[in-house]
Scaffold this active site. Structure first.
Site, PDB file in Angstrom:
ATOM      1  N   HIS A   1     -19.155-100.214 -95.921  1.00  0.00           N
ATOM      2  CA  HIS A   1     -20.583-100.164 -95.598  1.00  0.00           C
ATOM      3  C   HIS A   1     -21.427-100.577 -96.791  1.00  0.00           C
ATOM      4  O   HIS A   1     -22.465-101.216 -96.638  1.00  0.00           O
ATOM      5  CB  HIS A   1     -20.953 -98.754 -95.144  1.00  0.00           C
ATOM      6  CG  HIS A   1     -20.092 -98.267 -94.033  1.00  0.00           C
ATOM      7  ND1 HIS A   1     -19.982 -96.971 -93.662  1.00  0.00           N
ATOM      8  CD2 HIS A   1     -19.263 -98.959 -93.212  1.00  0.00           C
ATOM      9  CE1 HIS A   1     -19.131 -96.858 -92.667  1.00  0.00           C
ATOM     10  NE2 HIS A   1     -18.676 -98.052 -92.382  1.00  0.00           N
TER      11      HIS A   1
ATOM     12  N   CYS B   1     -21.296-117.660 -84.836  1.00  0.00           N
ATOM     13  CA  CYS B   1     -21.953-116.737 -85.771  1.00  0.00           C
ATOM     14  C   CYS B   1     -20.993-116.064 -86.767  1.00  0.00           C
ATOM     15  O   CYS B   1     -21.371-115.117 -87.435  1.00  0.00           O
ATOM     16  CB  CYS B   1     -22.749-115.676 -85.027  1.00  0.00           C
ATOM     17  SG  CYS B   1     -21.714-114.580 -84.065  1.00  0.00           S
TER      18      CYS B   1
HETATM   19  C1  PEP Z   1     -17.294-112.089 -85.836  1.00  0.00           C
HETATM   20  O1  PEP Z   1     -16.312-111.432 -85.488  1.00  0.00           O
HETATM   21  O2  PEP Z   1     -17.235-113.298 -86.163  1.00  0.00           O
HETATM   22  C2  PEP Z   1     -18.628-111.483 -85.889  1.00  0.00           C
HETATM   23  C3  PEP Z   1     -19.697-112.196 -86.154  1.00  0.00           C
HETATM   24  O3  PEP Z   1     -18.697-110.134 -85.720  1.00  0.00           O
HETATM   25  P1  PEP Z   1     -18.341-109.083 -86.875  1.00  0.00           P
HETATM   26  O4  PEP Z   1     -18.117-109.857 -88.131  1.00  0.00           O
HETATM   27  O5  PEP Z   1     -19.499-108.148 -86.948  1.00  0.00           O
HETATM   28  O6  PEP Z   1     -17.093-108.473 -86.338  1.00  0.00           O
END
Ligand code: PEP
Ligand code: MG
Length: 746
Positions: free
Chosen positions: A363, A676
């Protein structure tokens, strides 16, 4: 018998104190200590071995061995009995040293005539400094009292080392905390920073180790322990309901009331130590046990006891917590570890952060990223090496920390920072311009966010919207579950700050690496493949319903975009969507204004969704490829595991072909799709993703400038050709070919 041992020990300590008080030079002091220790313990030999470097010990003073071997005799860590004491941190007591395991004969010292050997580690708060040895002619094992006495001398030596007592002309030691130190850690947030050390928990320096009046010291100790108990009770009273914290505090209370703990410290006082030295001696013993404990539970409890000793030391010495008001200029936080809440309190005042522990997905790392503060984790020994105010340079790109750097390092580092500053200026100059490639394609660049601290970046990064708002971060940085009204107010502030830019709120993605401090963690063999994200949301819909209501209320007539994480099959999407429909109907009934428009999408993070039915692709309103998770499942390589997380290249042709196929499906069904994961923010990766057909990328705010800068210089048709040619030629990764193309750019 015990009393005699105690008074002997006190006498020895008294003489040690006199040595410390002398104006003598460092080497002379060391020599005196060996004389008086041998004398008090009735042994022919006493020797002090100190670390020259991390691997080598050197005989630095001796009574009884050949004086010519001082500063000549050296041994490697683990070599001979002395090396073994140093490596293990454990005492060796041997009646017949030459036949003991690991014995190594050092002819130059003349030690062959002393068969009995007692070696204890010289260490301070877990930091290894050397080994203290006594040897004698009669072959005997040393008694428990003698071991104790030697341990106390070793502790005093360690403290005196810390205070710089052995430095000077011809001295055994270089002054501590004055030399440049380079520490290699792991990058958790890129960027470079120069500033001054700010220790989150400054070390307590004990100056009076020895005391004449045990009664006074006992009173000081018991009063401090009483105050400690009261303060733990007070903390417990306000912490009720917060399970993990309560557990830790309960453990504190148990130790604070433990008779054994107090008795051991009182015994230390009876043998001549001051109250604070008695606490430190006990703490050192705990640390030694901690190093050897293999059981995770036991280690954690010993860690609690260690924290408690720190608190007690602060009470006795009056060296309290520092206040933020004393922050040095350009503060760089150095800590063993830090919680997200504490880090947020420091906020953007910090220039950099260096942690001895931590993990990329912790975190604290999430918060550091949101604040765009360079962060290096796993930087060993930093707390021992650094002093408040020390000059420090943090290279978050390389995961390197330079403490008290010399002029050459300072020069090179500042050059690097200047180049980065120039690049920043270049990015600022194109901030308001679109990411249009040379072939005329426009790529939409959005940012990832999750904390209020991220919002200013919407303005200054040039992001066109928030492509991923990780709502779980708000849950992670708190010690209690947020309430619906709080969430609604928070989401409304996000929408306010975004003005009319699109914000995609991803519903709670917890489980796996993201464990809420106030929710019972499930013990799962493979948490990344376990009960997480939408699986939790659908099985226990209470929190998700509360969150959906908060989002609908926050929108209050404005457009709203909601995205569900970790959808692995159509039914999960339709069930989640049904929850939105229900929530919307309920809100309307309650008289709340519905959003102007509502779009509901899914994250594509599991390979299964790439092969979902046509119905899914037609129904889902948009998709966002979560490359971080998708890649870990595609290559079966844990994103949190340092050993494998960088093993497979995103530009591996299999992965790129897989993404191309997803994009083709989206084109056929006319589904909006973006990307993303972290790779969207890496310029070369982003370029390739754009070249194979992605028109929308969401990334860390700090990446928007570099990605846009590269896209504007490239022709995507050319890059696509380079990628396809490399694939046709049978390359495993297209990276070398793309890098070659980039080198040819003007
Ligand atoms: C991912 O898995 O690419 C994503 C954007 O989500 P997180 O990194 O929050 O798991
Ligand atoms: Mg994910």
């Amino acid at each position: 018998m015990v009393e005699r041992a105690e008074s002997e020990s006190r006498k020895l300590l008294g003489r040690l104190r006199d040595t410390m008080a002398n104006e003598a030079a460092g080497q002379e002091r060391l020599d005196q200590i060996t004389h008086l220790t041998a004398d008090s313990m009735g042994t022919e030999v006493c020797s002090i071995y100190l670390f020259r470097d991390e691997e080598t010990l050197e005989l630095c003073a001796t009574q009884g061995l050949n004086p010519d071997s001082v500063h000549q005799t050296r041994m490697k860590l683990g070599e001979g009995l002395v090396g073994r004491v140093a490596r293990s941190g454990k005492t060796i007591n041997a009646a017949d040293a030459p036949s003991a395991r690991g014995f190594r004969y050092m002819p130059e010292t003349g030690e062959e005539i002393y068969p009995s050997f007692l070696g204890v580690p010289i260490q301070r708060l877990g930091e290894k400094l050397g080994v203290l040895v006594v040897q004698s002619k009669d072959a005997r094992e040393f008694s428990a009292d003698e071991i104790y006495a030697l341990e106390v001398v070793a502790m005093v030596l360690a403290e005196m080392t810390e205070l710089g007592a052995f430095v000077g002309e011809g001295a055994a030691l270089r002054a501590r905390h004055t030399q440049p130190v380079l520490v290699r850690g792991v990058t958790a947030q890129e960027g470079t920073a120069e500033g001054h050390v700010w220790l989150h928990e400054p070390r307590v320096v004990v100056t009076n180790l020895v005391a004449d009046d045990p009664e006074t010291e006992r009173t000081r100790l018991t009063t401090a322990v009483e105050n400690l108990r009261i303060s733990v009770d007070q903390l417990l009273a306000v912490a009720s309901g917060d399970t993990e914290q309560v557990q830790v505090l309960e453990a504190y209370r148990m130790f604070a009331n433990s008779k054994g703990w107090l008795r051991r410290m009182e015994e230390n006082i009876d043998r001549g130590l001051s109250a604070e030295a008695a606490v430190e001696k006990e703490q050192s013993d705990v640390r030694a046990r901690m190093l050897q404990a293999t059981d995770a539970y036991l280690r954690e409890r010993l860690q609690d006891l260690d924290d408690l000793s720190n608190r007690l030391l602060r009470i006795i010495t009056g060296q309290g917590q520092q206040t933020g008001a004393d922050l040095p200029e350009n503060p760089i936080l150095v800590a063993r570890n830090i919680g997200p809440g504490e880090l947020l309190e420091y906020g953007r005042q910090l220039r950099g952060i260096v942690l001895e522990e931590g993990s990329v997905g912790s975190h604290a790392a999430i918060v550091a990223r949101a604040l765009a503060i360079p962060l290096v984790i796993n930087a060993k020994r930093m707390q021992n090496e650094a002093l408040n105010g020390d000059h420090i340079m943090v290279d978050g790109d390389q995961g390197i920390v330079h403490l008290r750097p010399d002029d050459i390092v300072v020069g090179a580092f500042r050059d690097k920072m200047a180049m980065q500053a120039q690049a920043q200026e270049r990015y600022a100059s194109i901030r308001e311009k679109p990411a249009v490639t040379l072939c005329g394609k426009t790529i939409r660049l959005e940012m990832n966010a999750g904390l209020m601290a991220d919002l200013p970046s919407l303005e200054n990064s040039g992001a066109e919207g928030v492509g991923l708002f990780r709502t779980e971060l708000q849950f992670l940085v708190r010690s209690q579950m947020p309430k619906r009204n709080e969430l609604a107010a928070l989401y409304a502030r996000v929408l306010d700050a975004a003005k009319n830019k699109r914000v995609v709120f991803r519903t709670l993605d917890i489980g796996s690496d993201k464990v809420l401090p106030y929710m019972q963690a499930e013990d799962e063999p493979n948490p990344a493949l376990g009960w997480r994200a939408i699986r939790v949301g659908l099985d226990k819909p209470g929190v998700m319903r509360m969150q959906l209501q908060a989002l609908l209320r926050a929108a209050n007539g404005r457009p709203l975009s909601i995205m569900f994480p970790f959808i692995a099959q159509y039914e999960e999407y339709s069930a989640a969507r049904a929850e939105v429909d229900k929530a919307l109907a309920r809100e309307k009934k309650l008289g709340h204004r519905p959003p102007e428009t509502l779009e509901i999408g899914a994250m594509l993070e599991t390979p299964s969704l790439a092969f979902a039915s046509k119905k899914f692709y037609e129904e889902v309103e948009f998709l966002s490829i979560g490359g971080n998770d998708l890649k870990q499942f595609f290559f079966a390589a844990d994103r949190e595991n340092e050993r494998v997380r960088r093993r497979y290249d995103t530009l591996n042709v299999s992965f790129l072909t897989f993404i191309e196929d997803i994009l083709q499906r989206c084109r056929t069904s006319n589904t909006n799709v973006s990307f993303c994961g972290e790779d969207a923010g890496r310029p070369v990766e982003a370029l390739c993703l754009a070249a194979i057909g992605l028109t929308s990328l969401s990334m860390r705010p700090a990446s928007i400038g570099p990605v846009k800068h590269l896209l504007r210089r490239c022709n995507l048709d050319d890059v696509r050709k380079v990628i396809h040619d490399a694939r046709d030629a049978g390359e495993q990764s297209v990276r070398p070919a793309v890098m070659e193309y980039l080198r040819g750019l003007t």
